[in-house]
Design an enzyme around this catalytic site. Structure first.
Site, PDB file in Angstrom:
ATOM      1  N   CYS A   2     116.514  84.520  20.856  1.00 43.43           N
ATOM      2  CA  CYS A   2     115.555  84.353  19.760  1.00 43.43           C
ATOM      3  C   CYS A   2     116.364  84.240  18.484  1.00 43.43           C
ATOM      4  O   CYS A   2     116.927  85.217  18.001  1.00 43.43           O
ATOM      5  CB  CYS A   2     114.606  85.552  19.692  1.00 43.43           C
ATOM      6  N   GLU A 114     111.722  78.095  19.564  1.00 40.04           N
ATOM      7  CA  GLU A 114     112.726  77.666  20.525  1.00 40.04           C
ATOM      8  C   GLU A 114     112.864  76.148  20.399  1.00 40.04           C
ATOM      9  O   GLU A 114     111.936  75.469  19.943  1.00 40.04           O
ATOM     10  CB  GLU A 114     112.339  78.026  21.961  1.00 40.04           C
TER      11      GLU A 114
END
Length: 202
Positions: A2, A114
């Site tokens: 992340c 993402e």
């Protein structure tokens, strides 16, 4: 991993989350709505973290990128923005050992980013709750200072685990997203109880 996430208002809570919020005696919605919106939080920036202090649960801004208390140089934090769940269980790595035992936290988020594809044509995806409810990532925090004469700097890392159904075709890992009934378990539970929460969100 992340590497970017966001918090912005107005945020909402599920019915289950509202019940836990009352138990924690912390109005996280007001805390977020009173602060500036952050649409692209990057490593080394300050962001809201929920931890347990001497007066109960509190929400404060910590710097993203864990700096262990024994580190000689705070720049190491830029490399420790995430902690893989398999680096905590069954035995935490030295960088995370003290924090996992004593300083677990929650990281509020509206969603995270993402990317898929190859440069220069990578496609960003913003992964979030379809109802717009607040997400809580599991995290660890540490205090660091260069000397006893200086003030403490609080830093944190986001724990990542296996991807869920939504993000699995984009990336092989995602933040560990805790359901409301595990918020207190993660922060206050024993290391064994906390370890049991490190599974992918439904």
């Amino acid at each position: 991993m992340c590497g970017r996430y966001a918090t912005f208002g107005p945020v909402s809570l599920s019915r289950e989350a509202k019940t836990v919020r009352d138990q924690l005696e912390l109005d996280i919605v007001s805390e977020i709505n009173q602060r500036e919106d952050h649409f692209n939080i990057a490593p080394t920036q300050r962001a809201l973290v929920v931890s347990r202090g001497e007066k109960g649960y509190e929400a404060k801004a910590f710097r993203w990128g864990l700096v262990p208390s024994w580190a000689k140089d705070p720049k190491i934090g830029a490399k420790i923005i995430n902690a893989r769940s398999d680096s905590l269980v069954p035995k935490p790595k030295p960088s995370f050992r003290n924090a996992f035992a004593k300083r677990r936290c929650l990281v509020p988020a509206s969603g995270y980013f993402e990317w898929k594809g190859e440069s220069p044509n990578k496609q960003p995806y913003f992964i979030h709750d379809p109802a717009g409810h607040l997400l809580m990532f599991s995290g660890l925090w540490e205090g660091w200072r260069a000397s006893q004469d200086e003030e403490w700097t609080q830093t944190f890392t986001i724990i990542t685990g296996k991807p869920g159904k939504v993000s699995g075709d984009i990336h092989d890992r995602q933040p560990v997203i805790l359901p409301p009934d595990l918020w207190q378990v993660w922060i206050e539970g024993s290391p064994d109880e906390a370890s049991a929460t490190l599974v992918a969100a439904p």
